[in-house]
Design an enzyme around this catalytic site. Structure first.
Site, PDB file in Angstrom:
ATOM      1  NE  ARG A 136      -0.737 -23.806  42.034  1.00  5.48           N
ATOM      2  CZ  ARG A 136      -1.874 -23.146  41.935  1.00  5.48           C
ATOM      3  NH1 ARG A 136      -3.014 -23.791  41.750  1.00  5.48           N
ATOM      4  NH2 ARG A 136      -1.887 -21.833  42.025  1.00  5.48           N
ATOM      5  CB  SER A 163      -4.012 -21.831  44.747  1.00  2.73           C
ATOM      6  OG  SER A 163      -5.176 -21.077  44.677  1.00  2.73           O
ATOM      7  CG  HIS A 164      -7.761 -24.173  44.265  1.00  2.00           C
ATOM      8  ND1 HIS A 164      -6.927 -23.381  43.510  1.00  2.00           N
ATOM      9  CD2 HIS A 164      -8.090 -25.224  43.512  1.00  2.00           C
ATOM     10  CE1 HIS A 164      -6.776 -23.936  42.332  1.00  2.00           C
ATOM     11  NE2 HIS A 164      -7.462 -25.059  42.295  1.00  2.00           N
ATOM     12  CG  ASP A 170      -7.820 -19.316  47.034  1.00  2.00           C
ATOM     13  OD1 ASP A 170      -7.689 -18.194  47.569  1.00  2.00           O
ATOM     14  OD2 ASP A 170      -7.144 -19.689  46.058  1.00  2.00           O
ATOM     15  CG  ASP A 187      -3.464 -18.511  46.898  1.00  2.00           C
ATOM     16  OD1 ASP A 187      -4.631 -18.926  46.804  1.00  2.00           O
ATOM     17  OD2 ASP A 187      -2.834 -18.053  45.922  1.00  2.00           O
ATOM     18  CG  ASP A 243      -5.379 -16.312  44.498  1.00  3.15           C
ATOM     19  OD1 ASP A 243      -6.026 -17.218  45.063  1.00  3.15           O
ATOM     20  OD2 ASP A 243      -4.497 -16.548  43.642  1.00  3.15           O
ATOM     21  NE  ARG A 244      -8.868 -20.302  42.652  1.00  5.20           N
ATOM     22  CZ  ARG A 244      -9.127 -21.340  41.869  1.00  5.20           C
ATOM     23  NH1 ARG A 244     -10.261 -22.009  42.022  1.00  5.20           N
ATOM     24  NH2 ARG A 244      -8.263 -21.730  40.957  1.00  5.20           N
ATOM     25  CB  THR A 271      -7.301 -19.790  31.782  1.00 11.25           C
ATOM     26  OG1 THR A 271      -8.598 -19.883  31.196  1.00 11.25           O
ATOM     27  CG2 THR A 271      -7.357 -20.226  33.234  1.00 11.25           C
ATOM     28  CD  GLU A 273      -8.354 -16.298  35.801  1.00  3.38           C
ATOM     29  OE1 GLU A 273      -8.141 -17.053  34.845  1.00  3.38           O
ATOM     30  OE2 GLU A 273      -7.682 -16.328  36.842  1.00  3.38           O
ATOM     31  CB  SER A 279     -11.425 -20.099  38.323  1.00  3.31           C
ATOM     32  OG  SER A 279     -10.532 -19.043  38.008  1.00  3.31           O
ATOM     33  CE  LYS A 309      -7.259 -16.507  41.373  1.00  2.00           C
ATOM     34  NZ  LYS A 309      -6.163 -17.070  40.583  1.00  2.00           N
TER      35      LYS A 309
END
Ligand code: VG1
Ligand code: CO
Length: 565
Positions: free
Chosen positions: A24, A114-115, A280, A282, A284-285, A348, A367, A369, A380
């Site tokens: 990233r 992601s986020h 989020d 992508d 996954d959260r 993590t 997690e 997060s 996730k």
């Protein structure tokens, strides 16, 4: 027919080391000549590219369509036989994981940070997933990184760009490109897992007292949420917001927590929404947040595990084991102990759960997060967690004829059975790397000398005393492949069972980010007044002591964290 393949000379770039979840960096870094190409070639040098089938997609952020074309060029030149690409380069991370597994692909390349915010001045990311659908394990990411350090050229096959907006099968030089509907396979997957008829009948009969609001934060989940919540479960169009994916997420921070998902928080409070949720960039959260009811991710996964049997997927297949990442609260451990299940503590990052799932030893994990998931895929899964909560609430209400059971009732019931793990995370984003390293060194010194052991620290505001019982650097030996991951976070434990963890983030794109995790357990017998406190009240003293012991403010030059979750 043969196709012209060109070798383009290049030179290695520094710092192409994949972090917690892929490479990233700022978009501008990826846009440098050869930068993205180098990393993609390094991926193909690290896998069996000849004849491979690869899934390509991502969160739709700025620079994604260009990168898909780059992958097609370099991939086909390296012998990839088939690409399965999400329409408009869109595939949520969980949807991509499902497609890799369902179509038995060699792996996938996911374009996501992601986020992290998107757009020309923000972040981009590239992540490789392996054939089980999960993020590449460290032996693969290390190999990719090694290749980036010595790369001298990359291969391209010049073919006309593919129109990513048209579903269908196309030829691309010697390779085949299938552009697929981004949502269909994922919807089928969730319909197989959850009791949709039960959820639908519950929602139908509680149209006024159980309203739902999902906020896509302009990330990738918008079309998925519409298909699941509106088209399938029959909720009104007003039950979803910010559900058009935008390349810059509308200028926001697509991170489902109380700070960044403020559009959801405000709407839930204003409109008295019983069940709010967000995901989020992508997908996954997830965050579960109803009026006056916030579920910490650590509690969320534990409650899903506690209620697992009402979900058809687990009723049928059983629950094999439970797991959490190290800094996540120990609430889920208590569920495992009560149910007599095996449970694990991993570093993590979702990649550490994959081996346990493949070995049939893990079913539900999470997690702190805002990551929750199961062995239905190897990532996730934000919408999975949200539908899991709806399934659980529908089942809980089906059992009771009295008043409506909502999020808070499930939380309180859980605390009465298991006690409560108060948990919070303080993030200090983009601090100078020197300061962050000095903090780590300070804790390492204390670890080596034992100078903190048995010391007593009194919180100034609450007068609570905390006695240090141990300090260690978390290290994980994978029970399946026996690989060892060191330096995964420094942990301070206290004699009352409380715990503080310090970790450097592996997903930031600028400077260093320090995370401080605090956890304090209160047993069920403490009673409702103690169990019902807010997290900040429950943790006040411990946080003061953690800051004092670590000298964090001194090292980082920050009085307050950037984000508290
Ligand atoms: C963070 C979270 C971690 C999560 C990772 C990827 O990593 O702490 O739990 O797995 O992001 O999530 P770090 O190294 O910055 O603490 V995601 O949704 O960004 O793919
Ligand atoms: Co994510």
């Amino acid at each position: 027919m043969s196709f012209p393949v060109k070798d383009i000379p290049t030179k290695p770039f520094d710092g192409q080391k994949p972090g917690t979840s892929g490479l990233r960096k700022r978009v501008k870094v990826f846009q440098q000549e050869h930068y993205t190409e180098n990393f993609i070639q390094a991926i193909f040098d690290s896998i069996e590219a000849k004849g491979a089938t690869l899934v390509i997609g991502g969160d739709g952020r700025f620079f994604s369509p260009e990168t898909v074309q780059t992958i097609l060029k370099i991939g086909s030149a390296n012998g990839v036989g088939k690409f399965i690409v999400g329409k408009d380069s869109i595939l949520s991370t969980p949807a991509a994981s499902n497609i890799i597994r369902k179509y038995k692909a060699t792996g996938g390349i996911l374009l996501t940070a992601s986020h992290n915010p998107g757009g020309p001045d923000n972040d981009f990311g590239i992540k490789y997933n392996v054939s089980n659908g999960g993020p590449a394990p460290e032996n693969v990411t290390n190999k990719i990184y090694e290749k980036t350090k010595t790369i001298q050229s990359y291969k391209v096959l010049e073919a006309s760009p593919i129109d990513l907006g048209k579903i269908g099968k196309f030829t691309y030089g010697p390779a085949e490109v299938a552009i697929i509907d981004s949502v269909a396979d994922y919807l089928t997957l969730l319909e197989d897992i959850f009791d949709f008829p039960l959820i639908k009948s519950f929602l139908d009969s509680h149209k006024s007292d159980f309203r739902v609001l999902f906020d896509g934060l302009h990330g990738v989940t918008g079309p998925y949420a519409r298909a699941i919540l509106v088209s399938t479960l029959g909720l009104p169009e007003t039950s979803i917001q910010n559900c058009v994916p935008l390349p810059d997420f509308g200028g926001g921070h697509p991170d489902p927590n109380l700070t960044y998902a403020h559009t959801l928080v405000e709407a839930v409070e204003r409109d008295n929404i019983a069940f709010g949720a967000a995901s989020d960039g992508d997908g996954d959260r997830n965050m579960i947040y109803g009026k006056g009811a916030f579920v910490t991710p650590s509690d969320s996964v534990a409650i899903i595990a506690h209620w697992a049997e009402v979900i058809p997927y687990f009723k049928k297949g059983g629950v094999k084991g439970l797991a959490r990442s190290m800094p996540t609260s120990k609430a889920i451990d208590l569920v495992a102990q009560k149910k007599g299940l095996e449970y694990f503590e991993v570093p993590t990052g979702w990649k550490f759960f994959g081996n346990l799932m493949d070995a049939g030893r893990l079913s539900i994990c999470g997690e702190e997060s805002f990551g929750t998931g199961s062995d239905h895929i190897r990532e996730k899964d934000g919408l999975w967690a949200i539908v899991a909560w709806l399934n659980i609430i529908a089942a809980a209400n089906a059992k009771s004829s009295n008043k409506l059971i909502g999020i808070n009732d499930l939380l309180n019931e859980f605390y009465e059975i298991y006690g409560r793990s108060f948990f919070s995370r303080y993030d200090y984003e983009e601090v100078p790397s020197d300061g962050a390293n000095a903090l780590v060194a300070h804790l390492n010194d204390a670890l080596k000398s034992g100078s903190l052991n048995d010391t007593v620290h009194t919180s100034a505001s609450t007068s609570t005393k905390f006695t240090v019982s141990s300090l260690y650097d978390f290290e994980y030996k994978d029970p399946i492949d026996h690989s060892v991951s060191k330096n995964q976070g420094q942990v301070i434990t206290f004699s009352d069972g409380s715990r503080v963890v310090f970790r450097l983030s592996g997903t930031g794109s600028q400077g260093a980010t320090v995370r401080m995790y605090v956890e304090r357990y209160v047993p069920a017998k403490a009673g409702p007044a103690e169990l019902g406190k807010s997290a900040s009240e429950g943790l006040k003293g411990l946080i003061e002591v953690a800051l004092e012991i670590s000298k964090l403010k001194e090292f980082l030059g920050r009085d307050e964290p950037t984000v508290i979750t």
